[in-house]
Design an enzyme around this catalytic site. Structure first.
Site, PDB file in Angstrom:
ATOM      1  N   ASN A   9       0.876  -1.177   0.000  1.00 39.84           N
ATOM      2  CA  ASN A   9       0.000   0.000   0.000  1.00 39.84           C
ATOM      3  C   ASN A   9       0.913   1.227   0.000  1.00 39.84           C
ATOM      4  OD1 ASN A   9      -1.761   2.074   0.457  1.00 39.84           O
ATOM      5  ND2 ASN A   9      -2.405   1.389   2.499  1.00 39.84           N
ATOM      6  N   LYS A  11       0.186   4.219  -0.279  1.00 35.06           N
ATOM      7  CA  LYS A  11      -0.452   5.415   0.307  1.00 35.06           C
ATOM      8  C   LYS A  11      -0.219   6.620  -0.605  1.00 35.06           C
ATOM      9  CE  LYS A  11      -0.218   3.194   4.760  1.00 35.06           C
ATOM     10  NZ  LYS A  11      -0.190   3.278   6.218  1.00 35.06           N
ATOM     11  N   HIS A  95      -9.542   1.061   4.760  1.00 36.46           N
ATOM     12  CA  HIS A  95      -8.286   1.268   5.483  1.00 36.46           C
ATOM     13  C   HIS A  95      -8.539   2.198   6.666  1.00 36.46           C
ATOM     14  CE1 HIS A  95      -4.198   2.485   6.451  1.00 36.46           C
ATOM     15  NE2 HIS A  95      -3.808   1.396   5.828  1.00 36.46           N
ATOM     16  N   GLU A  97      -6.946   4.600   7.821  1.00 35.45           N
ATOM     17  CA  GLU A  97      -6.728   6.028   7.551  1.00 35.45           C
ATOM     18  C   GLU A  97      -7.975   6.638   6.908  1.00 35.45           C
ATOM     19  OE1 GLU A  97      -2.999   5.552   5.476  1.00 35.45           O
ATOM     20  OE2 GLU A  97      -2.101   4.933   7.372  1.00 35.45           O
ATOM     21  N   GLU A 167      -5.187  -4.908  10.539  1.00 37.02           N
ATOM     22  CA  GLU A 167      -4.172  -3.880  10.750  1.00 37.02           C
ATOM     23  C   GLU A 167      -4.452  -3.138  12.054  1.00 37.02           C
ATOM     24  OE1 GLU A 167      -2.303  -2.690   6.701  1.00 37.02           O
ATOM     25  OE2 GLU A 167      -4.006  -1.381   7.053  1.00 37.02           O
ATOM     26  N   GLY A 173       2.628   2.443  10.768  1.00 35.83           N
ATOM     27  CA  GLY A 173       3.549   3.561  10.611  1.00 35.83           C
ATOM     28  C   GLY A 173       4.249   3.958  11.895  1.00 35.83           C
ATOM     29  N   SER A 212       3.641  -1.966  10.336  1.00 39.39           N
ATOM     30  CA  SER A 212       5.084  -2.010  10.572  1.00 39.39           C
ATOM     31  C   SER A 212       5.723  -3.353  10.221  1.00 39.39           C
ATOM     32  CB  SER A 212       5.424  -1.619  12.023  1.00 39.39           C
ATOM     33  OG  SER A 212       5.004  -0.286  12.279  1.00 39.39           O
TER      34      SER A 212
HETATM   35  P1  13P Z   1       3.114   0.489   7.667  1.00 40.09           P
HETATM   36  O1  13P Z   1       3.636  -0.783   7.077  1.00 40.09           O
HETATM   37  O2  13P Z   1       3.823   1.706   7.175  1.00 40.09           O
HETATM   38  O3  13P Z   1       3.000   0.417   9.161  1.00 40.09           O
HETATM   39  O4  13P Z   1       1.596   0.657   7.111  1.00 40.09           O
HETATM   40  C1  13P Z   1       0.735  -0.416   7.191  1.00 40.09           C
HETATM   41  C2  13P Z   1      -0.493  -0.092   6.428  1.00 40.09           C
HETATM   42  O5  13P Z   1      -1.256   0.784   6.796  1.00 40.09           O
HETATM   43  C3  13P Z   1      -0.751  -0.836   5.192  1.00 40.09           C
HETATM   44  O6  13P Z   1      -2.027  -0.618   4.722  1.00 40.09           O
END
Ligand code: 13P
Length: 250
Positions: A9, A11, A95, A97, A167, A173, A212
């Site tokens: 992803n 982002k 997601h 976010e 997740e 992150g 992560s």
């Molecule tokens: P990270 O791997 O940067 O923690 O992000 C995970 C994520 O949100 C994947 O959709």
């Protein structure tokens, strides 16, 4: 046997140049990957370019979101048909976010899940709890509620051959990865919940871990019984790291 999936992803990161380089790097390393299904989810504007670069390789392409409607006056949204038209096979849906920053409710996420399916796009359906929810001991309740919204709208069969990404928000992150045991516990809960409704669906359902994940921890996480791969954020932006995670999944 469930095929392991490693999905990146990206982002809201990248540029024409960096994406070209990233795709070239991933393609270079593909020969060493035989078992994992490799998926990349670039920002929407780069989807046509990335699916062009993925053409003729085993790399699958996914979007990071999808509209719940199929066409019409929905400024700024992108329909499942359009995504299909530019070569998407998958779509990340719900997601954290999008839930937290753009107010996507469980119901809206379920509608987006439905829109993907009715147009032949395979959802990578994201769920997961916040730190506060984990500390209050309601992780399973939160995941259950998020899954139930989809089941209520589409039925459990909608998850046949499906992909759920667990997740935990506190691990995204932050560099604070869930331990393999913590992740496995929730993955087993999710599979058990689905199995109580339909054992075959539960058996075929791929449950990815996200938060992560990196080349150093991927092997142990993916080695857990109910962890069928990863949804990778930060580490998917470097071909070397992303490929190392794909290798760990071998
Ligand atoms: P990270 O791997 O940067 O923690 O992000 C995970 C994520 O949100 C994947 O959709």
């Amino acid at each position: 046997m469930r095929q392991v999936m490693v999905a990146g992803n990206w982002k809201m990161n990248g540029s024409s140049d960096s994406i070209k380089e990233l795709m070239a790097g991933i393609k270079d390393g593909l020969a060493a990957i035989s078992k994992a299904e490799v998926v990349v989810c670039p920002p929407a504007v780069y989807l046509p370019r990335v699916s062009g670069a993925a053409d003729g390789t085993s790399i699958k392409v996914g979007s990071q979101n999808i509209c719940d409607e199929d066409s019409g006056a929905f400024t700024g949204e992108i329909s499942a048909n359009m995504l299909k038209d530019v070569g998407c096979e998958y779509a990340i849906i719900g997601h954290s976010e999008r839930r937290a920053l753009y107010g996507e409710s469980d119901d809206l996420v379920a509608k987006r899940f439905a829109a993907a399916r009715r147009n032949g796009i395979k959802p990578i359906f994201c769920i997961g709890e916040s730190l506060e929810e984990r500390e209050s001991g309601i992780t399973n309740d939160v995941c259950s509620r998020q899954i139930d919204a989809v089941i209520a709208l589409e039925g459990v069969e909608a998850l046949a051959d499906g992909v759920i990404a667990y997740e935990p928000i506190w691990a995204i992150g932050t560099g604070k990865v869930a331990t393999p045991e913590q992740a496995q516990e929730v993955h087993a809960f999710i599979r058990g919940k689905i199995a109580a409704l339909n054992a075959d669906v539960a058996d075929g359902l791929r449950i990815l871990y996200g938060g992560s994940m990196n080349p150093g921890n991927a092997k142990e996480l993916i080695g857990q019984k109910d962890i069928d791969g990863g949804l990778i954020g930060g580490a998917s932006l470097k071909a070397e790291d992303f490929l190392a995670i794909c290798q760990a999944a071998e």
